[in-house]
Scaffold this active site. Structure first.
Site, short mmCIF file in Angstrom:
data_model
loop_
_atom_site.label_atom_id
_atom_site.label_comp_id
_atom_site.label_asym_id
_atom_site.label_seq_id
_atom_site.Cartn_x
_atom_site.Cartn_y
_atom_site.Cartn_z
CB CYS A 99 12.75 -6.28 -0.87
SG CYS A 99 11.83 -7.50 0.07
CD GLU A 142 6.73 -4.11 3.49
OE1 GLU A 142 6.75 -5.32 3.79
OE2 GLU A 142 7.75 -3.49 3.14
#
Ligand code: NI
Length: 176
Positions: A99, A142
């Site tokens: 991430c 997401e």
């Protein structure tokens, strides 16, 4: 415009983002353009608006031979606004995730293997896809950002969470 990416520990990453109320506005187009620029600058697979400090339910993603994910299948460039996720069945699979808000690290994260997702693009055109594997993983990662969830909270076995160069010595997987 490339925007700074918030990193884990910033309380704004823990908030629940608000739905977008109006489509095809200059503000929404500007947000998506900034998200695209920022994701491209960091060679990410996806980015959620809260990662640049905007608390709206907007994510973008897309994967094309990304060196960060050498084994990943391609995922079409997508803008997804006000997403709704629906697992197709109960099957879960573990896979490595990174991430941009948790730079330098990877963790093994369980996700639904098959997923239907719906939402809109930035102009308000509806989107309805049923996907699997890496595409499904990226969407779940997401959309978690929109609910204030970073992937380390999903890891079941924290021995499978660490720095990229320590986990995968000798492989050039990038620094994010
Ligand atoms: Ni992320």
């Amino acid at each position: 415009m490339i925007r700074p990416i918030l990193r884990m520990g910033d309380p704004r990453l823990l908030e629940r983002a608000q739905p977008v109320a109006a489509f095809d506005t200059p503000e929404l187009h500007a947000l998506v353009a900034d998200m695209r620029d920022t994701m491209a600058a960091r060679a990410g697979a996806g980015l959620a608006a809260p990662q640049i400090g905007v608390g709206l339910r907007v994510v973008i993603f897309g994967v094309h031979a990304n060196p960060r994910y050498p084994d990943a299948e391609e995922v079409p460039d997508t803008v997804l606004v006000n997403p709704v996720l629906e697992p197709v069945d109960d099957e879960m699979v573990e896979g490595w995730e990174g991430c941009l808000s948790v730079p330098g690290m990877r963790g093994l994260v369980p996700r639904y293997r098959r997923l239907r997702y719906r939402g809109y693009d930035e102009r308000g055109a509806p989107l309805d896809r049923t996907v699997a594997d890496f595409h499904a993983r990226v969407v779940q990662h997401e959309v978690d950002h929109l609910d204030g969830i970073l992937y380390p909270r999903r890891i079941r076995d924290l021995t499978r969470f660490g720095f990229i160069d320590a986990l995968f010595p000798g492989q050039d997987l990038g620094e994010d």
